[in-house]
Design a protein around this motif. Structure first.
Motif, short mmCIF file in Angstrom:
data_model
loop_
_atom_site.label_atom_id
_atom_site.label_comp_id
_atom_site.label_asym_id
_atom_site.label_seq_id
_atom_site.Cartn_x
_atom_site.Cartn_y
_atom_site.Cartn_z
N SER A 38 -36.94 3.75 -89.59
CA SER A 38 -35.51 3.48 -89.44
C SER A 38 -34.74 4.74 -89.06
CB SER A 38 -34.94 2.88 -90.73
OG SER A 38 -34.80 3.87 -91.74
N ARG A 39 -35.30 5.91 -89.36
CA ARG A 39 -34.64 7.17 -89.00
C ARG A 39 -34.49 7.31 -87.49
NH1 ARG A 39 -38.11 11.74 -91.10
NH2 ARG A 39 -39.69 10.43 -90.10
N LEU A 40 -35.38 6.65 -86.73
CA LEU A 40 -35.34 6.75 -85.28
C LEU A 40 -34.25 5.87 -84.67
CD1 LEU A 40 -39.18 6.63 -84.53
CD2 LEU A 40 -37.73 8.65 -84.81
N ASP A 41 -33.71 4.96 -85.46
CA ASP A 41 -32.70 4.04 -84.96
C ASP A 41 -31.35 4.23 -85.64
OD1 ASP A 41 -34.64 2.71 -83.32
OD2 ASP A 41 -35.36 1.69 -85.11
N THR A 42 -31.23 5.22 -86.52
CA THR A 42 -30.01 5.45 -87.27
C THR A 42 -29.35 6.75 -86.81
OG1 THR A 42 -30.97 4.31 -89.18
CG2 THR A 42 -29.01 5.65 -89.58
N TYR A 43 -28.04 6.70 -86.59
CA TYR A 43 -27.31 7.84 -86.02
C TYR A 43 -26.14 8.21 -86.92
CZ TYR A 43 -30.19 6.82 -81.99
OH TYR A 43 -31.28 6.61 -81.18
N VAL A 44 -25.91 9.53 -87.06
CA VAL A 44 -24.99 10.03 -88.08
C VAL A 44 -24.09 11.12 -87.50
CG1 VAL A 44 -24.83 11.16 -90.33
CG2 VAL A 44 -26.72 9.57 -89.87
N ASN A 45 -22.82 11.09 -87.91
CA ASN A 45 -21.86 12.14 -87.62
C ASN A 45 -21.25 12.57 -88.94
OD1 ASN A 45 -18.72 12.77 -87.04
ND2 ASN A 45 -19.90 13.38 -85.26
N CYS A 46 -21.21 13.87 -89.21
CA CYS A 46 -20.90 14.39 -90.56
C CYS A 46 -19.55 15.13 -90.60
CB CYS A 46 -21.99 15.34 -91.03
SG CYS A 46 -23.67 14.66 -90.91
N TRP A 47 -18.79 14.88 -91.66
CA TRP A 47 -17.53 15.57 -91.94
C TRP A 47 -17.56 16.11 -93.36
CZ3 TRP A 47 -13.29 15.74 -88.43
CH2 TRP A 47 -13.50 15.04 -87.22
N HIS A 48 -16.72 17.11 -93.61
CA HIS A 48 -16.63 17.74 -94.93
C HIS A 48 -15.31 17.34 -95.57
CE1 HIS A 48 -16.89 20.79 -98.05
NE2 HIS A 48 -15.77 21.36 -97.64
N LEU A 49 -15.39 16.75 -96.76
CA LEU A 49 -14.20 16.31 -97.50
C LEU A 49 -13.67 17.45 -98.36
CD1 LEU A 49 -15.23 12.76 -98.77
CD2 LEU A 49 -12.98 13.29 -97.80
N SER A 50 -12.48 17.93 -98.03
CA SER A 50 -11.89 19.01 -98.82
C SER A 50 -10.44 19.22 -98.39
CB SER A 50 -12.66 20.32 -98.62
OG SER A 50 -12.04 21.38 -99.32
#
Length: 251
Positions: free
Chosen positions: A85-97
């Motif tokens: 599933s890692r090959l089909d899952t896409y992520v964009n990351c932000w920092h909460l602060s």
């Protein structure tokens, strides 16, 4: 509507206009402004080998359950499905602060030529709601939960649960994630063994998403001017600011 605000796996932080940050290099800022899109990286390429994994407690419980049912082969099958599933899952990351983070500057804006995008959670979710009406895949936003991968439990009733959990050693990241799963188009004639793209993009409007732009600490005025010119070139009317970490101390 492809942005799903009410998903049981993805929870937004409590409160009002929570501030979020994205620490990137200049090339990624140019890409964001030029393409008017956020880049979601494939999960197996995020740099953390634990992405998409679960805890040892869950695995041992799963193993015992399948053995008790007399179907140990299902244990191996489910393991393969979760890993793939890692090959089909896409992520964009932000920092909460509510404020800048020296640790995040150091980690994601190396060599003193980085940029921090400042936004808010409501601005991000409204952007996704407004901009993704015609996107094929669903997109979700949620906080990351930090757990002990030896003895803690991660739910198993949804494929997304591992993607909102990380090890406690990453707790300083206070991460908010955009996540999307792109199912392979097997029926459309695409070879299921074909290499998936390293990333996907989702459209956004930089002017309504970004509240401020900052340059990394200890960068020269020349770099701030370059970032300012870059923002203006792509129509982003923001005064680029120096990092507050550069403020002089008083005694």
């Amino acid at each position: 509507m492809p942005y799903e605000p009410n998903h049981p796996v993805f929870t937004l932080p409590q409160g009002g206009d929570q501030t979020i940050w994205r620490y990137i290099d200049l090339a990624k800022l140019v890409s964001l402004l030029k393409d008017r899109a956020l880049y979601l990286s494939r999960a197996d390429l995020l740099g953390d080998p634990y992405e998409g994994s679960t805890t040892r407690l869950v695995v041992e419980s799963r193993r015992a359950e399948f053995e008790e049912m007399g179907n140990p082969e299902f244990f191996a099958l489910l393991t393969d499905v979760n890993r793939d599933s890692r090959l089909d899952t896409y992520v964009n990351c932000w920092h909460l602060s509510p404020h800048e983070s020296a640790a995040m500057w150091s980690q994601y804006a190396k060599q003193g030529v980085g940029v921090a995008i400042k936004a808010t959670v409501p601005r991000l979710t409204k952007n996704l709601t407004d901009q993704l009406l015609h996107l094929a895949q669903h997109v979700y936003v949620g906080e990351v939960h930090y757990v002990d991968y030896t003895g803690d439990w991660i739910p198993e009733n949804n494929l997304y649960w591992p993607y909102v959990h990380k090890r406690k050693s990453f707790e300083h990241e206070k991460e908010l994630r955009i996540v999307s799963h792109v199912f392979p188009d097997y029926e459309g004639g695409v070879d299921p063994s074909a290499i998936r793209p390293q990333g996907i993009t989702v459209p956004i409007d930089p002017d309504t998403l970004i509240t401020d732009l900052y340059v990394a600490p200890e960068t020269g005025e020349w770099f701030r001017e370059i970032v300012q010119a870059t923002a203006e070139k792509f129509g982003l009317e923001r005064q680029v600011k120096r990092s507050s970490l550069d403020d002089d101390p008083v005694y």
